[in-house]
Design a protein around this motif. Sequence first.
Motif, PDB file in Angstrom:
ATOM      1  N   ASP A 159       8.833 -10.261  -3.555  1.00 10.87           N
ATOM      2  CA  ASP A 159      10.065  -9.694  -3.012  1.00 10.87           C
ATOM      3  C   ASP A 159      10.424 -10.337  -1.668  1.00 10.87           C
ATOM      4  N   SER A 160      10.244 -11.703  -1.602  1.00 11.89           N
ATOM      5  CA  SER A 160      10.571 -12.483  -0.391  1.00 11.89           C
ATOM      6  C   SER A 160       9.763 -12.032   0.820  1.00 11.89           C
ATOM      7  N   GLN A 161       8.564 -11.541   0.576  1.00 12.77           N
ATOM      8  CA  GLN A 161       7.698 -11.113   1.668  1.00 12.77           C
ATOM      9  C   GLN A 161       6.284 -11.630   1.400  1.00 12.77           C
ATOM     10  N   THR A 162       5.540 -11.813   2.485  1.00 14.02           N
ATOM     11  CA  THR A 162       4.139 -12.222   2.378  1.00 14.02           C
ATOM     12  C   THR A 162       3.318 -11.423   3.368  1.00 14.02           C
ATOM     13  N   SER A 163       2.203 -10.896   2.895  1.00 10.33           N
ATOM     14  CA  SER A 163       1.325 -10.084   3.734  1.00 10.33           C
ATOM     15  C   SER A 163      -0.101 -10.591   3.601  1.00 10.33           C
ATOM     16  N   VAL A 164      -0.847 -10.523   4.712  1.00  9.86           N
ATOM     17  CA  VAL A 164      -2.238 -10.961   4.732  1.00  9.86           C
ATOM     18  C   VAL A 164      -3.100  -9.804   5.214  1.00  9.86           C
ATOM     19  N   LEU A 165      -4.160  -9.532   4.454  1.00 10.22           N
ATOM     20  CA  LEU A 165      -5.106  -8.478   4.805  1.00 10.22           C
ATOM     21  C   LEU A 165      -6.459  -9.098   5.079  1.00 10.22           C
ATOM     22  N   GLU A 195     -14.288   0.650  -6.594  1.00 10.04           N
ATOM     23  CA  GLU A 195     -13.406   0.709  -7.757  1.00 10.04           C
ATOM     24  C   GLU A 195     -11.987   1.127  -7.385  1.00 10.04           C
ATOM     25  N   GLU A 196     -11.814   1.559  -6.132  1.00 11.56           N
ATOM     26  CA  GLU A 196     -10.475   1.885  -5.672  1.00 11.56           C
ATOM     27  C   GLU A 196      -9.764   0.618  -5.221  1.00 11.56           C
ATOM     28  N   ALA A 197      -8.519   0.468  -5.589  1.00  8.10           N
ATOM     29  CA  ALA A 197      -7.748  -0.703  -5.201  1.00  8.10           C
ATOM     30  C   ALA A 197      -7.473  -0.688  -3.696  1.00  8.10           C
ATOM     31  N   ILE A 198      -7.397  -1.869  -3.127  1.00 10.20           N
ATOM     32  CA  ILE A 198      -7.157  -2.028  -1.688  1.00 10.20           C
ATOM     33  C   ILE A 198      -5.664  -2.173  -1.453  1.00 10.20           C
ATOM     34  N   ASN A 199      -5.159  -1.440  -0.489  1.00 12.58           N
ATOM     35  CA  ASN A 199      -3.736  -1.512  -0.153  1.00 12.58           C
ATOM     36  C   ASN A 199      -3.479  -2.761   0.678  1.00 12.58           C
ATOM     37  N   VAL A 200      -2.778  -3.742   0.116  1.00 13.23           N
ATOM     38  CA  VAL A 200      -2.550  -5.023   0.783  1.00 13.23           C
ATOM     39  C   VAL A 200      -1.121  -5.147   1.260  1.00 13.23           C
TER      40      VAL A 200
END
Length: 752
Positions: free
Chosen positions: A206-212, A177-182
């Motif tokens: 915000d002009s950024q892309t991150s992959v987890l 139930e805790e959100a994952i920091n992506v």
Amino acid sequence: MTKSTDHQMPELDFNTPALKRHRKVRALKDRMAGMGIAIGGSSVILAVLLICFYLLYEVAPLFSGASIDPRASYSLPAQNEGKSLYLATEEQSEIGMRVASNGSIVFFSIESGSVIETIENPRAEAVTSFTVESDTSRLLAFGYADGKVLINQHSYRISYPDGKRQITPFVEYPYGEEAINVADFAIEKLAIRNSEDGLTIAASGDSQTSVLKVTRDVNFITEEVELTEQREAIPFIADTKSLLISGNQRSLYLVTKSGELNEFDLRDFDNISLKDNIALLSENRKLVSMSYLVGKSSVMVADSSGRVSQWFNVRDEETNEEKLHFIRDVKQPVALVDLAMEQRRKGFATLDERGLVVIYNATSTRKVIDERLSDETARLISFSPRANGLLLEDGKGLHFYHVDNEHPEVSWSSIWGKVWYENYPEPTYTWQSSSASNDFEPKYSLMPLVFGTLKAAFYAMLMAVPLAICGAIYTAYFMAPALRRKIKPVIELMEALPTVILGFLAGLFFAPFLEENLAATFSILVVLPVGILLFAYLWSRLPQNIRWLVPEGWQPLLLIPVIVFLAWFCLALSPIIELSFFGGNIRGYITHDLGITFDQRNALVVGFAMGFAVIPTIFSITEDAIFSVPKALTQGSLALGATYWQTMTRVVLPTASPGIFSAVMIGMGRAVGETMIVLMATGNTPIMDFNIFEGMRTLAANLAVEVPESEVGSSHYRILFLAAFVLFIFTFIVNTIAETVRQHLRKKYGSL
């Protein structure tokens, strides 16, 4: 003195009671016989027509249109929770679900619209982005301004209190139930892909892309699930419009507002690189929706021009790399608002800005429903899991429709034309009716089966027709009557041999024998005719006192030891031929040097086995036709000075040609409809290759294999009946042509 005697003729009375009774009985018998023949003939015609109509009755639903009917309409359940981001229904289409803009999940009754339960989002923050992995997995993801993602899943529990079905909806959190920091930025666009091994999340903003990447490992000692997280940033791409992760989690597709698709390779997660760049949309078009069809192979792209295009990976022959390739598209005249995918078939529905709903099938490109269900305020649509229901939201609320769409994957183009199937390098004719996976794309092309039927019949007739007709000519015209009375019944007795026995022998004995003695087989085809002609020439040069030792018409018996010897000689010489000319392996030579594929159960085996089954039919009818030519014709020809051969070719064969042609056509009908031999001796592979060393699958064999396994009423079941109807029509056309030609030959040569 002469004495004359008057001879008085006795008077015949034809009207005696006995003769009258006799005539009445005979007339009654004639009428009864005529009625019996008429009834019998009419019954045969009626039976054939009933078979035809029954086949059409089973086939007709394949091409009948689909329908959509309204079942319920009501205001939006729990309107205070906000607008809907997503709609769904459970398996039985009794409970609906909508995801509200504040992150709450509202379960409601499909029939009445009454709220069953509202589950609030565990996080109080505002939802900045939302995505669904797929309708099938029911996995939902919520993105927030702090860069975190919450994942949950709506599920349904079925129980039967007091014998009545009760469905209880609930929400579970597979990753807690805790959100994952992506990401370290506010998430505006989001994509997820889940599997047994782990989870991949892509976020953009915000002009950024991150992959987890979350890897799931099971501790073998404690059996606890351990999660390992790895996060990477990808190269900057401006104006990101949509994100999508491939089904195997190896690629990330990032589409910009200008319609440019950038594919990133996720296999080397420590060094994510740009793999490909594709112009997904034309100029002045905006992306409306991008999602996977069931099976996660085909990407469906809807744009503002009303176009929906299908893309999937095709291996490039030069680079041997898989690249996303445009396959086909469909088009509506106005801009699209939403796109919904069927959960168990390759179908999808479009909703345009007029409120028009159109349902297509991606494989057959068939438009099955085109109906306006709402006005310009329509904004969301969703299929039920069984694709028999459609949920639509507009300014007035929610509307549920029942959809009757049983056979969308069947069309004339998918049956008779080339189709570009998922992950195939090019459009093909393919028959593959079932698979172990629900993500399977049915392939119902009848072309390989029709081709296999004609191929098997061709090779069988290629062997049977010359042998049967030539044998019949000699037996009927040149052979001694005493020998004919023995030979003809023996050959006709061959027809009584069950074809399943012939197929068994061909598949288990003759096919391996042929593979081991290919050199001998081809040498026999050359040596045997030459050897027989050479023996006949030498026999004709022997002194007459020796030739007269064998009675006229009994000479064929002399060929038996000759044929046996030549066959043995070729078999004995086979290893030497194979070693001298083919390096000791003729099959390897055919496969590698000539580039011809070789299958042990192939058309050559079928030609011999099915030819053996067809020969008695053609021989018997042809022999009767030749033998029935009036003797006066042959005797008149000989009396005028013609030789036996001239009489045969110019008098006997033209007169018997209607019967010979009928024999060939009946033999061809037998070859086309043959089941067990081709089933057991061909490998039963539905391919389109005229190669004599490749197998095939015929219409009849396919029916024998698949009808017992097909689901009654399914598309597969009705396609098999269509195959039977095609076989029926083919036989009808062949018989019609045969009868037409036979009548023409009878008129032409009937005056001889």
